[in-house]
Design a protein around this motif. Structure first.
Motif, PDB file in Angstrom:
ATOM      1  N   LEU A  16      56.310  19.107  13.025  1.00 21.01           N
ATOM      2  CA  LEU A  16      57.293  18.875  11.963  1.00 21.01           C
ATOM      3  C   LEU A  16      56.735  19.216  10.593  1.00 21.01           C
ATOM      4  CD1 LEU A  16      60.119  17.954  11.282  1.00 21.01           C
ATOM      5  CD2 LEU A  16      59.302  15.589  11.188  1.00 21.01           C
ATOM      6  N   THR A  17      55.471  18.852  10.348  1.00 16.16           N
ATOM      7  CA  THR A  17      54.807  19.212   9.093  1.00 16.16           C
ATOM      8  C   THR A  17      53.401  19.699   9.420  1.00 16.16           C
ATOM      9  OG1 THR A  17      53.695  17.108   8.605  1.00 16.16           O
ATOM     10  CG2 THR A  17      56.028  17.279   7.997  1.00 16.16           C
ATOM     11  N   ASP A  18      52.756  20.304   8.421  1.00 17.46           N
ATOM     12  CA  ASP A  18      51.391  20.776   8.658  1.00 17.46           C
ATOM     13  C   ASP A  18      50.372  19.646   8.588  1.00 17.46           C
ATOM     14  OD1 ASP A  18      51.476  20.364   5.968  1.00 17.46           O
ATOM     15  OD2 ASP A  18      51.072  22.437   5.392  1.00 17.46           O
ATOM     16  N   ALA A  19      50.861  18.406   8.399  1.00 19.63           N
ATOM     17  CA  ALA A  19      49.981  17.235   8.442  1.00 19.63           C
ATOM     18  C   ALA A  19      49.980  16.577   9.816  1.00 19.63           C
ATOM     19  CB  ALA A  19      50.407  16.216   7.391  1.00 19.63           C
ATOM     20  N   SER A  20      50.751  17.111  10.742  1.00 15.80           N
ATOM     21  CA  SER A  20      50.878  16.476  12.060  1.00 15.80           C
ATOM     22  C   SER A  20      49.741  16.894  12.986  1.00 15.80           C
ATOM     23  CB  SER A  20      52.215  16.845  12.700  1.00 15.80           C
ATOM     24  OG  SER A  20      52.252  18.220  13.031  1.00 15.80           O
ATOM     25  N   ILE A  21      49.464  16.022  13.959  1.00 10.60           N
ATOM     26  CA  ILE A  21      48.470  16.359  14.979  1.00 10.60           C
ATOM     27  C   ILE A  21      48.916  17.591  15.758  1.00 10.60           C
ATOM     28  CG2 ILE A  21      47.353  15.580  17.105  1.00 10.60           C
ATOM     29  CD1 ILE A  21      47.491  12.733  16.020  1.00 10.60           C
ATOM     30  N   ALA A  22      50.217  17.688  16.051  1.00 15.40           N
ATOM     31  CA  ALA A  22      50.732  18.825  16.818  1.00 15.40           C
ATOM     32  C   ALA A  22      50.452  20.145  16.097  1.00 15.40           C
ATOM     33  CB  ALA A  22      52.228  18.650  17.068  1.00 15.40           C
ATOM     34  N   GLY A 187      48.966  16.867  40.936  1.00 14.26           N
ATOM     35  CA  GLY A 187      47.602  17.317  41.171  1.00 14.26           C
ATOM     36  C   GLY A 187      47.490  18.373  42.254  1.00 14.26           C
ATOM     37  N   HIS A 188      48.310  18.260  43.297  1.00  9.56           N
ATOM     38  CA  HIS A 188      48.224  19.229  44.394  1.00  9.56           C
ATOM     39  C   HIS A 188      48.668  20.617  43.956  1.00  9.56           C
ATOM     40  CE1 HIS A 188      52.519  18.223  44.546  1.00  9.56           C
ATOM     41  NE2 HIS A 188      52.691  19.309  45.275  1.00  9.56           N
ATOM     42  N   GLN A 189      49.347  20.699  42.794  1.00  9.89           N
ATOM     43  CA  GLN A 189      49.724  21.998  42.233  1.00  9.89           C
ATOM     44  C   GLN A 189      48.750  22.435  41.132  1.00  9.89           C
ATOM     45  OE1 GLN A 189      53.948  20.419  41.867  1.00  9.89           O
ATOM     46  NE2 GLN A 189      54.377  22.590  42.207  1.00  9.89           N
ATOM     47  N   ASN A 190      47.622  21.741  41.098  1.00  6.92           N
ATOM     48  CA  ASN A 190      46.549  22.056  40.156  1.00  6.92           C
ATOM     49  C   ASN A 190      47.004  21.902  38.707  1.00  6.92           C
ATOM     50  OD1 ASN A 190      43.884  22.587  39.659  1.00  6.92           O
ATOM     51  ND2 ASN A 190      44.064  24.818  39.805  1.00  6.92           N
ATOM     52  N   ILE A 191      47.839  20.889  38.459  1.00  8.76           N
ATOM     53  CA  ILE A 191      48.268  20.558  37.104  1.00  8.76           C
ATOM     54  C   ILE A 191      47.620  19.234  36.723  1.00  8.76           C
ATOM     55  CG2 ILE A 191      50.216  19.955  35.615  1.00  8.76           C
ATOM     56  CD1 ILE A 191      51.958  21.738  37.371  1.00  8.76           C
ATOM     57  N   ARG A 192      46.865  19.247  35.635  1.00  9.02           N
ATOM     58  CA  ARG A 192      46.233  18.039  35.119  1.00  9.02           C
ATOM     59  C   ARG A 192      47.120  17.426  34.045  1.00  9.02           C
ATOM     60  NH1 ARG A 192      42.235  20.064  32.098  1.00  9.02           N
ATOM     61  NH2 ARG A 192      42.834  22.226  32.467  1.00  9.02           N
ATOM     62  N   CYS A 193      47.121  16.104  33.947  1.00  7.78           N
ATOM     63  CA  CYS A 193      47.899  15.416  32.922  1.00  7.78           C
ATOM     64  C   CYS A 193      47.031  14.331  32.289  1.00  7.78           C
ATOM     65  CB  CYS A 193      49.171  14.810  33.513  1.00  7.78           C
ATOM     66  SG  CYS A 193      50.320  14.213  32.251  1.00  7.78           S
ATOM     67  N   ASN A 194      46.771  14.466  31.016  1.00  7.08           N
ATOM     68  CA  ASN A 194      45.915  13.533  30.290  1.00  7.08           C
ATOM     69  C   ASN A 194      46.524  13.197  28.935  1.00  7.08           C
ATOM     70  OD1 ASN A 194      43.343  13.511  32.059  1.00  7.08           O
ATOM     71  ND2 ASN A 194      43.703  15.702  31.748  1.00  7.08           N
ATOM     72  N   LEU A 195      46.007  12.149  28.307  1.00  7.24           N
ATOM     73  CA  LEU A 195      46.483  11.724  26.999  1.00  7.24           C
ATOM     74  C   LEU A 195      45.337  11.651  26.000  1.00  7.24           C
ATOM     75  CD1 LEU A 195      48.816   8.722  27.998  1.00  7.24           C
ATOM     76  CD2 LEU A 195      49.498  11.099  27.560  1.00  7.24           C
ATOM     77  N   ILE A 196      45.666  11.925  24.750  1.00  3.77           N
ATOM     78  CA  ILE A 196      44.777  11.655  23.626  1.00  3.77           C
ATOM     79  C   ILE A 196      45.334  10.447  22.887  1.00  3.77           C
ATOM     80  CG2 ILE A 196      44.044  12.448  21.342  1.00  3.77           C
ATOM     81  CD1 ILE A 196      42.471  13.828  23.466  1.00  3.77           C
ATOM     82  N   ALA A 197      44.564   9.357  22.842  1.00  5.45           N
ATOM     83  CA  ALA A 197      44.963   8.168  22.096  1.00  5.45           C
ATOM     84  C   ALA A 197      44.314   8.257  20.719  1.00  5.45           C
ATOM     85  CB  ALA A 197      44.527   6.901  22.824  1.00  5.45           C
ATOM     86  N   ALA A 198      45.113   8.688  19.745  1.00  7.90           N
ATOM     87  CA  ALA A 198      44.592   8.920  18.398  1.00  7.90           C
ATOM     88  C   ALA A 198      44.753   7.678  17.532  1.00  7.90           C
ATOM     89  CB  ALA A 198      45.317  10.098  17.752  1.00  7.90           C
ATOM     90  N   GLY A 199      43.884   7.560  16.550  1.00  6.41           N
ATOM     91  CA  GLY A 199      44.054   6.521  15.550  1.00  6.41           C
ATOM     92  C   GLY A 199      45.232   6.845  14.648  1.00  6.41           C
ATOM     93  N   ASP A 231      43.279  13.006   8.214  1.00  4.93           N
ATOM     94  CA  ASP A 231      42.638  14.125   8.911  1.00  4.93           C
ATOM     95  C   ASP A 231      43.063  14.177  10.379  1.00  4.93           C
ATOM     96  OD1 ASP A 231      41.084  16.203   9.738  1.00  4.93           O
ATOM     97  OD2 ASP A 231      39.164  15.144   9.583  1.00  4.93           O
ATOM     98  N   PRO A 232      44.045  15.013  10.715  1.00  5.82           N
ATOM     99  CA  PRO A 232      44.503  15.115  12.103  1.00  5.82           C
ATOM    100  C   PRO A 232      43.615  15.993  12.978  1.00  5.82           C
ATOM    101  CG  PRO A 232      46.186  15.845  10.509  1.00  5.82           C
ATOM    102  CD  PRO A 232      44.869  15.820   9.817  1.00  5.82           C
ATOM    103  N   GLU A 233      42.630  16.665  12.394  1.00  5.51           N
ATOM    104  CA  GLU A 233      41.875  17.649  13.166  1.00  5.51           C
ATOM    105  C   GLU A 233      41.091  17.061  14.337  1.00  5.51           C
ATOM    106  OE1 GLU A 233      38.513  21.073  12.509  1.00  5.51           O
ATOM    107  OE2 GLU A 233      40.206  20.986  11.113  1.00  5.51           O
ATOM    108  N   PRO A 234      40.438  15.886  14.205  1.00  5.40           N
ATOM    109  CA  PRO A 234      39.725  15.360  15.376  1.00  5.40           C
ATOM    110  C   PRO A 234      40.627  15.199  16.606  1.00  5.40           C
ATOM    111  CG  PRO A 234      39.002  14.221  13.409  1.00  5.40           C
ATOM    112  CD  PRO A 234      40.172  15.078  12.997  1.00  5.40           C
ATOM    113  N   ALA A 235      41.841  14.696  16.395  1.00  2.00           N
ATOM    114  CA  ALA A 235      42.758  14.562  17.526  1.00  2.00           C
ATOM    115  C   ALA A 235      43.168  15.931  18.053  1.00  2.00           C
ATOM    116  CB  ALA A 235      43.989  13.762  17.104  1.00  2.00           C
TER     117      ALA A 235
END
Length: 266
Positions: A16-22, A187-199, A231-235
């Motif tokens: 949405l903005t250039d300040a977002s983690i995305a 997983g059997h389709q070799n797709i991993r799913c993980n989360l980043i828990a950011a501050g 600072d969104p860069e670490p996430a």
């Protein structure tokens, strides 16, 4: 081309903005060699303007995760930018929303209509978007073999009850569980799913949380290696790492990028 994501194709939602983690995840992904596609909701012209601030302007696709037609046509619309027969290597899920009455200390009074919206947009959409893109993440022609794909979602630690976070906190707990079940079933389709828990970060999303400053104060006092609210860069770096091939057997995991607050006692 070199880089952690050299040759990969990544879809990043929620810019949405250039300040977002995305945004920072998309920027870092490009810098590491990936081709990036963005999705936007509502003000597409704003997202398109932000897309031009990336090292390479990325195409923008409209996506409302509550719109069945958007989900049903998502793979087809993404494929238009990938090229015929080209798979998608990664998805960044950065989508969350709760109505105002589901936040800010109103937990006991919030009605189900608002709670259900928070759940659908913030948790169920991890499943709905991933499944909408499954034809590209795991093509039926077998081109997935030896390749693998990675889904990375953005979380806010749901182990405890936070001030003012209310039903969004419960929705994040649902997101964490959803990620584990996706990891199990894909997983059997070799797709991993993980989360980043950011501050917490001073982003557009943070502005919608009543009492955000009270939440942010926790990090100032308790992060053992410090935490920078602007600072969104670490996430973003954490997201890129999980999208890469450096974690080929990591799935169903929550990686905390929060300055260490999650492990601190009283």
């Amino acid at each position: 081309m070199s880089g952690l994501l050299a040759g990969k194709r990544i879809l990043v939602t929620g810019v949405l903005t250039d300040a977002s983690i995305a945004f920072h995840a998309a920027k870092l992904a490009q810098e590491e060699g990936a081709e990036v596609i963005l999705t936007g909701f509502g003000r597409l012209s704003l997202v398109q303007r932000i897309a031009r601030r990336l090292p390479k302007e990325a195409p923008v696709i409209e996506l409302d995760v509550q719109n069945r037609e958007h989900l049903d046509t998502l793979a087809e619309r993404v494929a238009e930018h990938l090229g015929e027969g080209v798979p998608l290597d990664g998805l960044v899920h950065s989508i969350a929303f709760a109505p105002q009455d589901a936040l800010g200390g109103n937990f006991l009074q919030t009605e189900w209509e608002s709670v259900s919206t928070a759940f659908e947009v913030s948790a169920y959409s991890l499943k709905s978007v991933t499944m909408a893109l499954l034809p590209l993440l795991a093509p039926e022609d077998g081109s997935v073999e030896g390749r693998g794909a990675s889904v990375v979602g953005l979380d806010f630690d749901a182990q405890v009850a936070w001030p003012k976070y209310d039903w969004m906190g419960v929705a994040k707990a649902a997101l964490e569980s959803t990620s584990r079940y996706l990891a199990r079933d894909l997983g059997h389709q070799n797709i991993r799913c993980n989360l980043i828990a950011a501050g917490p970060l001073k982003s557009m999303a943070a502005k919608s949380i009543p009492g955000f400053e009270q939440l942010a104060d926790v990090w100032d006092a308790r992060a053992p290696i410090g935490w920078e609210l602007t600072d969104p860069e670490p996430a973003g770096r954490g997201i890129v790492a999980l999208l890469s091939d450096w974690f080929p057997k990591t799935t169903g995991e929550i990686v905390h990028v929060d300055g260490g607050v999650h492990m601190m006692g009283a």
